[in-house]
Write a protein that holds these residues in place. Sequence first.
Motif, PDB file in Angstrom:
ATOM      1  N   VAL B 363       0.861  -1.188   0.000  1.00 38.70           N
ATOM      2  CA  VAL B 363       0.000   0.000   0.000  1.00 38.70           C
ATOM      3  C   VAL B 363       0.894   1.233   0.000  1.00 38.70           C
ATOM      4  O   VAL B 363       1.825   1.335   0.801  1.00 38.70           O
ATOM      5  CB  VAL B 363      -0.933   0.016   1.228  1.00 38.70           C
ATOM      6  N   LEU B 364       0.629   2.148  -0.945  1.00 32.44           N
ATOM      7  CA  LEU B 364       1.409   3.376  -1.016  1.00 32.44           C
ATOM      8  C   LEU B 364       0.526   4.524  -0.561  1.00 32.44           C
ATOM      9  O   LEU B 364      -0.588   4.692  -1.043  1.00 32.44           O
ATOM     10  CB  LEU B 364       1.881   3.606  -2.459  1.00 32.44           C
ATOM     11  N   GLU B 365       1.032   5.291   0.413  1.00 32.54           N
ATOM     12  CA  GLU B 365       0.250   6.401   0.921  1.00 32.54           C
ATOM     13  C   GLU B 365       0.987   7.714   0.703  1.00 32.54           C
ATOM     14  O   GLU B 365       2.159   7.708   0.320  1.00 32.54           O
ATOM     15  CB  GLU B 365      -0.064   6.168   2.400  1.00 32.54           C
ATOM     16  N   ASN B 366       0.312   8.798   0.950  1.00 29.20           N
ATOM     17  CA  ASN B 366       0.905  10.113   0.721  1.00 29.20           C
ATOM     18  C   ASN B 366       2.256  10.260   1.414  1.00 29.20           C
ATOM     19  O   ASN B 366       2.526   9.588   2.395  1.00 29.20           O
ATOM     20  CB  ASN B 366      -0.053  11.207   1.181  1.00 29.20           C
ATOM     21  N   TYR B 367       3.050  11.161   0.922  1.00 30.35           N
ATOM     22  CA  TYR B 367       4.422  11.378   1.382  1.00 30.35           C
ATOM     23  C   TYR B 367       5.276  10.132   1.163  1.00 30.35           C
ATOM     24  O   TYR B 367       6.167   9.827   1.933  1.00 30.35           O
ATOM     25  CB  TYR B 367       4.449  11.820   2.849  1.00 30.35           C
ATOM     26  N   ASP B 368       4.958   9.406   0.092  1.00 32.44           N
ATOM     27  CA  ASP B 368       5.739   8.230  -0.290  1.00 32.44           C
ATOM     28  C   ASP B 368       5.950   7.238   0.842  1.00 32.44           C
ATOM     29  O   ASP B 368       7.034   6.732   1.059  1.00 32.44           O
ATOM     30  CB  ASP B 368       7.087   8.658  -0.885  1.00 32.44           C
ATOM     31  N   GLU B 369       4.892   7.014   1.566  1.00 31.11           N
ATOM     32  CA  GLU B 369       4.935   6.014   2.620  1.00 31.11           C
ATOM     33  C   GLU B 369       4.581   4.668   2.004  1.00 31.11           C
ATOM     34  O   GLU B 369       3.596   4.570   1.277  1.00 31.11           O
ATOM     35  CB  GLU B 369       3.913   6.393   3.699  1.00 31.11           C
TER      36      GLU B 369
END
Lengths: 142, 433
Positions: B363-369
């Motif tokens: 899972v990719l989340e905002n701020y390249d998490e």
Amino acid sequence: MHKVEIISIFVENKPGKLEKITKILADSQINILGFSITSVKDFGVIKIFVDKTQEAYQLFKEKGFAVAITPAIGIEIVDKPGGLHEVVKFISSKGVNIENALVYVPESRKKAFFIFEVDNFEESLGALKNNGYNLLTKDYIK
Amino acid sequence: MDVSFWNREIETLPEKELKKLQLERLKRVVEVVYNKVPHYRKKFEEAGVKPSDIKTLEDIVKLPFTTKEDLFVDYPYGLLAVPKEEVIRLHTSSGTTGKPKAIFFTKKDIDFGAELIARCLVMSGTTKGDVLQNSMTYGLFTGAFIMHYGAEKVGVMVIPAGPGNTERQIELMKTFGTTCFHMTPSYALYVASVILEKGIDPRKDLKIKRAYLGAEPYSEETRKKIEDMLGIDVYNCYGLSEMGGPGVGFECVYKNGLHIWEDAFLAEIINPQTGEPVKEGEIGELILTSLNREAMPLIRYRTRDLTYFINEPCPCGRIHRRISRILGRSDDMFIVRGVNIFPQQIEAVLMSIKGVAQNYQIVLENYDEMIVKVEIDRDFFDGRVERLLKLREEIIEKLRKTILVRPKVELLEPGTLPVSEGKAKRVIDKRTL
């Protein structure tokens, strides 16, 4: 036999997880005698001490849980100030490390047991036996 | 290790001469498509490039890519570089949607395809006297036919079994003493399990020595599993209809990467996002130019297959460069913190760790998490929290070493992620820019 068994269940830390587990036990008329939760942010391990261990274990396994049975030792605590302190002091004096613990109260205000998991079960039990402390056996589990 | 050659001269041609041959052929094929294929002439003109601009092999980057979409322009005959009467065969390659790609062969194309397969078979020890059970689909698919011709060229006895009917496959193996077979890896795994279920001891009751498995990506673990189950050597093979079928690259006896026949194909590896060549040894999309095909040569064809070059010389003595096993499709790539990452890299790490079940999700989340969700293995759990924490640390550390990004790792209960069926959705990108 001074070995008692605890059921450990791996759970994700999400609302409703515990409820699911207690429901499974309630539906099968399995009584929870003692209980603890270890949580590390997103997951945890629920430890339950029940009256029908094998039955509960099979149930959780069938439902697809990651479940394990772990051996534990129970020591009676006297219901008075300093009661738990005395027991814990005794355990550490024998060089036994407490990994995880819960409390079982068979008779309210009369009888209680401190139940804990250890690193090396046989060795730890050997160190604690025959020291005048009352260890939990199956007879107390109802 | 026994090293044998079908065409020793070309297979061990010194690098300098091999490159000279490639350049001659590249110039020729560029000239041909420019003059005979209107669509290529148009593409070249749009890119502002003429055949005379190709003076060295490096100049290939001036040429435009050919994509799957180009194969549907002036469909179906638009990319023919020879008069239609010269074509003796049609094969198609199924796309996931719509019309199939149409690939044409002249007589010489078929013969040359067989020549490449002959090299591939001999390279891994197959020889006259062997019995090859060809369990790929005979039909529009190129895999079975070209393999068939190549094997006959070597003098192998071919059993044109085709796929399916596992009972019959096993009967054929037993009755005719099959020594090698050609299959998809997933089917091979199935056939192997049926052989064992039937109580057949493949080491005693069968004569199989090796298998050629390809047409879909599979892992090193799967190879080892099939090898152990049957007591054989499994060789990776790679090809695609657009390049004339199987035989683009096979493994030699050292089973460490596939030799691409560089007298027939010019191989590049690019970053699928930018189209630029990747750094040495990096993973990227394989780009192939057919140097020797007559009917339908393709320039800088985007295979969408992910691999990397293995640059060290191979102990077998072949100069033709190797690529790694196909790691997946380039469409699967994503970028986190400026680093190109493929789900296959993550999968390989996870599968090497004890305590992790088959399923995972990225899972990719905002701020390249980046969060890697992993199901724990039921049998691994022993009630101890610290064991789980150690497992999580191990996963994070091994992933960081491989993908150079430190992900978050979430341990999940078994059976909570959607079960993977082929193209399971492994990557969920929630990032918004």
